[in-house]
Design a protein around this motif. Structure first.
Motif, PDB file in Angstrom:
ATOM      1  N   ARG A   1       0.835  -1.206   0.000  1.00 47.88           N
ATOM      2  CA  ARG A   1       0.000   0.000   0.000  1.00 47.88           C
ATOM      3  C   ARG A   1       0.870   1.256   0.000  1.00 47.88           C
ATOM      4  O   ARG A   1       0.623   2.199  -0.760  1.00 47.88           O
ATOM      5  CB  ARG A   1      -0.925  -0.016   1.216  1.00 47.88           C
TER       6      ARG A   1
ATOM      7  N   GLU B   1       1.176   4.002  -3.028  1.00 50.61           N
ATOM      8  CA  GLU B   1       0.915   5.418  -2.782  1.00 50.61           C
ATOM      9  C   GLU B   1       2.127   6.275  -3.131  1.00 50.61           C
ATOM     10  O   GLU B   1       1.999   7.354  -3.719  1.00 50.61           O
ATOM     11  CB  GLU B   1       0.517   5.612  -1.323  1.00 50.61           C
TER      12      GLU B   1
ATOM     13  N   TRP C   1     -12.181  -3.239  -6.138  1.00 46.12           N
ATOM     14  CA  TRP C   1     -11.601  -2.585  -4.977  1.00 46.12           C
ATOM     15  C   TRP C   1     -10.322  -1.906  -5.436  1.00 46.12           C
ATOM     16  O   TRP C   1      -9.448  -2.520  -6.050  1.00 46.12           O
ATOM     17  CB  TRP C   1     -11.311  -3.629  -3.887  1.00 46.12           C
ATOM     18  N   ARG C   2     -10.216  -0.607  -5.146  1.00 42.58           N
ATOM     19  CA  ARG C   2      -9.056   0.181  -5.565  1.00 42.58           C
ATOM     20  C   ARG C   2      -8.386   0.780  -4.339  1.00 42.58           C
ATOM     21  O   ARG C   2      -9.061   1.207  -3.397  1.00 42.58           O
ATOM     22  CB  ARG C   2      -9.500   1.306  -6.512  1.00 42.58           C
ATOM     23  N   PHE C   3      -7.033   0.820  -4.367  1.00 42.86           N
ATOM     24  CA  PHE C   3      -6.282   1.424  -3.265  1.00 42.86           C
ATOM     25  C   PHE C   3      -5.032   2.064  -3.856  1.00 42.86           C
ATOM     26  O   PHE C   3      -4.535   1.669  -4.917  1.00 42.86           O
ATOM     27  CB  PHE C   3      -5.908   0.376  -2.215  1.00 42.86           C
TER      28      PHE C   3
ATOM     29  N   ASP D   1      -7.854   6.970   0.237  1.00 39.28           N
ATOM     30  CA  ASP D   1      -6.818   6.147  -0.392  1.00 39.28           C
ATOM     31  C   ASP D   1      -7.327   4.752  -0.717  1.00 39.28           C
ATOM     32  O   ASP D   1      -6.600   3.932  -1.258  1.00 39.28           O
ATOM     33  CB  ASP D   1      -5.585   6.050   0.511  1.00 39.28           C
ATOM     34  N   THR D   2      -8.568   4.416  -0.357  1.00 36.86           N
ATOM     35  CA  THR D   2      -9.186   3.147  -0.743  1.00 36.86           C
ATOM     36  C   THR D   2     -10.596   3.431  -1.257  1.00 36.86           C
ATOM     37  O   THR D   2     -11.238   4.425  -0.868  1.00 36.86           O
ATOM     38  CB  THR D   2      -9.261   2.177   0.453  1.00 36.86           C
ATOM     39  N   TYR D   3     -11.058   2.529  -2.119  1.00 37.99           N
ATOM     40  CA  TYR D   3     -12.388   2.722  -2.690  1.00 37.99           C
ATOM     41  C   TYR D   3     -12.946   1.362  -3.064  1.00 37.99           C
ATOM     42  O   TYR D   3     -12.256   0.525  -3.657  1.00 37.99           O
ATOM     43  CB  TYR D   3     -12.307   3.613  -3.934  1.00 37.99           C
ATOM     44  N   SER D   4     -14.187   1.122  -2.718  1.00 38.02           N
ATOM     45  CA  SER D   4     -14.878  -0.118  -3.072  1.00 38.02           C
ATOM     46  C   SER D   4     -16.148   0.251  -3.810  1.00 38.02           C
ATOM     47  O   SER D   4     -16.960   1.045  -3.312  1.00 38.02           O
ATOM     48  CB  SER D   4     -15.197  -0.930  -1.808  1.00 38.02           C
TER      49      SER D   4
END
Length: 884
Positions: free
Chosen positions: A416, A420, A437-439, A451-454
Motif C-alpha cells: 500500500r 501510494e 476494490w481500488r487502493f 486512499d481506498t475505494y470499493s
C-alpha cells in the motif's frame, strides 16, 4: 618381466578392473575348466542320438598359436593366450588348437631358433592351419619371412609386439593384429602428480634384449625432463647390488621399473613374478611399472598395458577371419593405455587417490566398515532422521503459518505504501460479483479523496474517457479469453473533469472449472510522460522545420554510423530522395577521389567521439561536383550515452576557386622570385666572381714586380689578395644559396647533401644528413620547396641555436615527402618567433601551403628545436593533372 612388457602395448578395454581381480583365479582353474568342458562335450555327444549329434556338429577350424615364450615363464604371454582362447571358445566353430613356443628365454641363440622354425614348418606342412596367431616379436618375424613359402594364403593375426621392433620388415595383406605402444612419459607425469616434491628419478632395468629395448624407450621418453630432475639408470647391475642400491635411495625419489629378465651377472628372471617383487620389497621409494601383470606385487602402478585386453582384441580378429573376413579388411589396431594403481601401495607411500589422473582404476582396495555396512547405517540413520524431521516439521509448519500471517500483514502495508509513493493504484476485481476494490493514490488518478475505494465495475468503466472505453474493454475481454496478461494505456476522467493518462496491467485468476474468478492489476499515472513525449515530438517538428529552412545542408547519424536524416536543402542540392541518401547512400554523390579521405575522417572521428571538419567534392543535382565544407559534432542523450552525430555542409566552391587563384598568384610570385634569384646567382658567379678572380690574379702579378726589399708592400698585397679571395668565396656561396645547379640537374638528395656539407665547412659545424625512400623523379616544385625550407631552417639553426651539431633527414613514402631539421639548442617560443622575427618561418609555411603541405615547429626553451615539413605527392600530381 614378460615379453609383452618388452613390446609395451596399451589396451582399449572397459572390463579391465574386473579382469585384473579375477586373473589369478582364472589361471588356477583354467586347466580344470578345460577338462570339465571336454567331459561335458563327450558325455553330451554320447547321449545324443546319432542324427541329433550330426545336426549339432560344428565346423572344424585349425588354429596355430605360436608364442615367443612358454606361458609358464611369461605371465604376459599367459594373459594374452587366456584372452585369445576365451574368444575362440565363444566362436561358432569347433577349434582344433595347436600351441607352440619358440622358448626364446631358454634358447636365445640363432641356431636353436632356426631348428625350432624348421621343425614347425615340417610339423604343419601337411596340416595347414586356417589361422596362425603370432604372439611376440620372434613369431611375427618368423611369419613375415617364411609364410609366403611355407604357409601361403594363410591369415596371420599378431599381438605382443611393437611396430618399431619389426625394423625393416613389412607386413603384407595376409597380416592383421594389434600393435603395442609404450608411453613411459605419462607414467612419469602421473608419478610427479602423486609426489609433487620429486627431485630424483631412478630407472631400473636389466641387460636382456627386451630389457634394453624398454630402457631405450624410457630414455627417449624422459629426455625432455632431464633438465628438471636427476635421472639415474640402474640397468647394468647384478640383482644383489641393485637391491642394496634401492635400499639407500635419497628422499624425494620415484622408481620406474622397465624389465629385468637377465641381470649383469647373467642370472635369468621371470620379471613379473620374480624381479618385480624383489625390487618393490627392497626399494625405499614408490615403484611404477609398465603393464598390469607387474601390478599388485608391491608396485604403485602407472599408465599400464593390459595383455588380457590385447588378447581379447586379437581373439576377436581371429574369429572374424574364421568367419570369412580377409585380413586386409580388418584394420590393424593400436592399444591405448589405462591409468591403473594398487591401493595398498598408494597407502604404503602416502600417495593420495585425489591426485590420481581422471578415470584411474584402483585395485585391491580394502573396504572400510563404512563401505561394508553403508546401506544399513544409512537406513537406520534415515529412519531416525525421518521421525525427527516429522516432529520438527509439524512444529516448523505451525511457526511458519504464524510468521506468514504476520508477514502477509506487513507485505500488505508495504504494498500500500509503495503504491501510494509511486503514484500508482492497485486494482482488485471480483469477476462474479462485479465488485472492484481500488487502493493507492486515488486522489491524483481519479480525484477520490480516500486512499481506498470499493465500488462496482461499472463505476470504473464510466471513469474511462469515452473515446478509450471500447479499446480498454476489448483488451480485457481478449486477455480473459486467451488467458494472457492484460495491458492497456488509456485516459481517465477525474471527478473534477481533468483528464489523466494511465497505463494498466493485470492478470486473471481462474477456478478449477476454468471460469475467471478475479483479476489483480496495477495502474500507473503516466500523464507527465505523455506530456514529455508530446513536447519531444513538437521539438522534433520545430527542429525539422528550422532545419529545412536553414541556408545550410544538415545531416544526422545514429550510433551505428549510418545517416538517418537529411534536411530539405541537402536533398535539393543532390536532387536525390531521402530514401536514397539514408545509411551510406549519401557517399554515392562524393567525388571518387575524395571518397576514401572523406570516409576515413568520418570513421576515425566517430570512433573517438570527436568533432571533425573536412572538405570534399559533392555532386550537385545538375551533375557538377561542388566543394563543400562539412562540420560534424557528436550528440549525447540526457543520460550521457552516445546518440550519434549532427553535421552541416556549406558550398565553398567559390572560396576554393579564390584560394586557388590566390595560391596561383603566390606561386607565380615565388617563381618570379626564384627566377630573379637564379639571375642574380648567375651574375654573381659568372661576372662579379670572375672579375674578382682576375683582380686577385693581377695583384699576384704585381707582387712579383715589387722588389723583395719592399716587405711592407708584399704583406699589404698578400692581405688584399686574401680579402678578395674570401669575398669571392662568399659570393660563390651566396650564388649557390640563391640558385643550386645541383638541385636542377642532380635532384634534391644530392643538392641537400651538398648544401649541408658546404654549410658545415663554412661555419665549422657538424651536420648529419640522411635520406630514405626519395624517388628519383620528383616534381620540380616539391624539390625546390623542400630545398628552400632546408636552407632557411639550417641557417636559423646555425645562427640562433648555439649548437655545433645538427641533424637533417629526408624520408619518402608513396604518399608524401618529409623533411626534418633538428637541433638540441636553446630553443624558442614558436608563437613569438612567428609574430616578431618570423619572416623566414612564414615564408617556409607559405611555400608548403602552395603545395598543400604542412609545416610543424616543436621547440621549447633549453630543449632544442625540430622543424618538420610534409609535402603530399598526390596533391601535386592532382594539381598537375588539373592544369594539364
Amino acid at each position: 618381466m614378460p615379453t609383452a612388457e618388452d613390446y609395451s602395448t596399451v589396451p582399449r578395454f572397459f572390463y579391465l578392473e574386473r579382469q585384473a581381480r579375477r586373473q589369478q583365479d582364472r589361471r588356477r582353474v583354467r586347466g580344470g575348466v578345460r577338462l570339465t568342458w571336454f567331459l561335458v562335450v563327450v558325455v553330451a555327444t554320447s547321449l545324443l542320438p546319432p542324427s541329433t549329434a550330426a545336426t549339432k556338429a560344428k565346423e572344424l577350424r585349425r588354429v596355430l598359436l605360436l608364442n615367443v615364450f612358454n606361458p609358464l615363464s611369461s605371465p604376459g604371454v599367459a594373459a594374452l593366450d587366456d584372452a585369445i582362447m576365451a574368444a575362440l571358445e565363444r566362436s561358432p566353430f569347433q577349434i582344433e588348437l595347436y600351441t607352440e613356443d619358440l622358448e626364446l628365454t631358454l634358447f636365445p641363440d640363432e641356431a636353436h631358433q632356426k631348428q625350432f622354425r624348421e621343425w614347425y614348418v615340417r610339423k604343419y606342412r601337411d596340416r595347414k592351419p586356417d589361422v596362425i596367431i603370432a604372439v611376440g616379436l620372434e613369431p611375427i618375424k618368423f611369419m613375415v619371412e617364411s609364410h609366403k613359402k611355407y604357409f601361403p594364403e594363410t591369415p596371420i593375426v599378431f599381438c605382443g609386439s611393437t611396430e618399431e621392433m619389426l625394423g625393416q620388415l613389412r607386413l603384407d595383406s595376409d597380416f592383421t593384429g594389434v600393435w603395442e605402444v609404450a608411453q613411459p612419459e605419462k607414467t612419469l607425469m602421473a608419478a610427479l602428480q602423486l609426489q609433487p616434491g620429486t627431485k630424483h628419478v631412478v630407472v631400473v632395468g636389466g641387460v636382456g634384449i627386451y630389457d634394453r629395448y624398454l630402457e631405450a624407450i624410457a630414455k627417449e621418453s624422459f629426455r625432455n625432463y632431464e633438465s628438471h630432475f636427476d635421472f639415474n639408470y640402474l640397468t647394468d647391475l647384478d640383482m644383489p647390488t641393485l637391491l642394496d642400491r634401492l635400499k639407500h635411495l635419497p628422499n624425494h625419489t620415484i622408481i620406474y621399473h622397465t624389465s629385468i629378465m637377465q641381470d649383469a651377472a647373467g642370472t635369468r628372471f621371470i620379471d613379473a613374478t620374480q624381479s618385480v617383487p624383489l625390487v618393490a620389497s627392497a626399494a625405499n621409494a614408490p615403484v611404477f611399472v609398465v603393464d598390469d601383470v607387474d601390478l599388485g606385487r608391491g608396485t604403485a602402478g602407472g599408465y599400464l598395458l593390459s595383455f588380457s585386453a590385447d588378447g581379447k582384441v586379437a581373439g576377436e580378429m581371429v574369429v572374424r577371419v574364421l568367419n570369412g573376413e580377409k585380413p586386409q579388411d580388418i584394420p590393424i589396431a593400436r592399444s591405448s593405455n589405462v591409468y591403473m594403481f594398487d591401493w595398498q601401495a598408494l597407502r604404503r607411500w602416502g600417495l593420495k587417490e585425489n591426485d590420481l589422473p581422471p578415470r584411474s582404476i584402483v585395485l585391491n582396495r580394502r573396504l572400510t566398515v563404512w563401505e561394508s555396512y553403508k546401506s544399513y547405517i544409512i537406513g537406520g540413520i534415515s529412519l531416525l532422521l525421518l521421525e525427527t524431521l516429522l516432529i520438527f516439521g509439524l512444529l516448523w509448519q505451525r511457526a511458519k503459518r504464524r510468521k506468514a500471517e504476520t508477514e502477509l500483514a506487513i507485505t500488505y502495508d508495504r504494498l500500500r505504501l509503495t503504491v501510494e509513493a509511486g503514484r500508482s493504484v492497485g486494482l482488485d476485481w471480483d469477476v462474479k460479483s462485479g465488485r472492484d476494490w481500488r487502493f493507492g493514490d486515488l486522489e491524483t488518478m481519479f480525484g477520490i479523496s480516500s486512499d481506498t475505494y470499493s465500488g462496482h465495475t461499472e463505476d470504473f468503466r464510466r471513469s474511462i474517457h469515452p473515446e478509450d472505453r471500447e479499446l480498454v474493454w476489448n483488451a480485457i475481454d481478449e486477455a480473459r479469453q486467451r488467458r494472457k496478461p492484460y495491458a492497456a494505456e488509456f485516459r481517465v476522467v477525474r471527478t473534477d473533469g481533468a483528464v489523466r493518462w494511465i497505463t494498466a496491467r493485470g492478470k486473471f485468476y481462474y477456478a478449477h472449472n476454468g471460469d475467471p474468478e478475479r483479476m489483480l492489476g496495477m495502474a500507473l499515472d503516466v500523464t507527465e510522460r505523455r506530456r514529455a513525449e508530446q513536447a519531444v515530438r513538437e521539438s522534433e517538428e520545430r527542429f525539422r522545420l528550422v532545419a529545412n529552412r536553414a541556408p545550410v545542408m544538415i545531416w544526422m547519424s545514429g550510433p551505428d554510423k549510418l545517416c538517418d536524416y537529411f534536411n530539405q536543402p541537402w536533398l535539393e542540392f543532390t536532387g536525390r530522395s531521402i530514401e536514397a541518401e539514408l545509411g551510406n547512400g549519401w557517399a554515392e554523390a562524393v567525388h571518387p577521389e575524395d571518397l576514401e579521405m572523406c570516409l576515413d575522417t568520418y570513421m576515425q572521428a566517430f570512433d573517438r567521439r570527436e568533432s571533425f571538419t573536412m572538405q570534399y567534392r559533392l555532386r550537385r543535382h545538375d551533375g557538377e561536383y561542388r566543394w563543400v565544407f562539412d562540420t560534424g559534432v557528436p550528440r549525447f542523450n540526457p543520460d550521457g550515452s552516445f546518440a550519434g552525430y549532427i553535421g552541416s555542409c556549406i558550398d565553398v566552391t567559390d572560396r576554393k576557386l579564390a584560394e586557388e587563384a590566390l595560391a596561383d598568384v603566390g606561386r607565380r610570385l615565388i617563381e618570379a622570385h626564384e627566377e630573379e634569384r637564379t639571375w642574380i646567382a648567375r651574375e654573381l658567379h659568372d661576372d662579379i666572381n670572375q672579375r674578382i678572380a682576375l683582380l686577385a690574379i693581377d695583384l699576384e702579378q704585381m707582387k712579383h714586380n715589387i722588389p723583395e726589399s719592399a716587405v711592407l708592400s708584399h704583406d699589404r698585397l698578400r692581405q688584399v689578395r686574401q680579402r678578395l679571395s674570401d669575398i669571392g668565396n662568399d659570393i660563390q656561396a651566396l650564388s649557390h644559396r640563391l640558385h643550386s645547379s645541383k638541385l636542377e640537374y642532380l635532384g634534391i638528395v644530392v643538392a641537400a647533401s651538398s648544401f649541408c656539407k658546404e654549410l658545415a665547412e663554412q661555419h665549422k659545424v657538424a651536420i648529419d644528413f640522411s635520406h630514405a625512400g626519395i624517388p628519383r623523379s620528383l616534381p620540380k616544385e616539391i624539390s625546390l620547396c623542400l630545398f628552400r625550407v632546408l636552407q632557411e631552417a639550417l641557417w636559423n639553426a646555425v645562427k640562433h641555436s648555439g649548437m655545433r651539431h645538427f641533424r637533417v633527414e629526408l624520408r619518402g613514402t608513396t604518399r608524401e615527402i618529409e623533411l626534418i631539421v633538428e637541433d638540441m639548442g636553446v630553443g624558442f617560443n614558436p608563437q613569438d618567433a612567428m609574430s616578431r622575427r618570423g619572416l623566414g618561418l612564414i615564408s617556409m609555411r607559405e611555400r608548403l601551403q602552395l603545395l598543400s603541405g604542412e609545416f610543424f615547429i616543436k621547440s621549447e626553451r633549453g630543449r632544442g628545436t625540430t622543424i618538420r615539413a610534409q609535402v603530399p605527392l598526390m596533391a601535386v600530381e592532382r594539381r598537375a593533372s588539373m592544369a594539364g
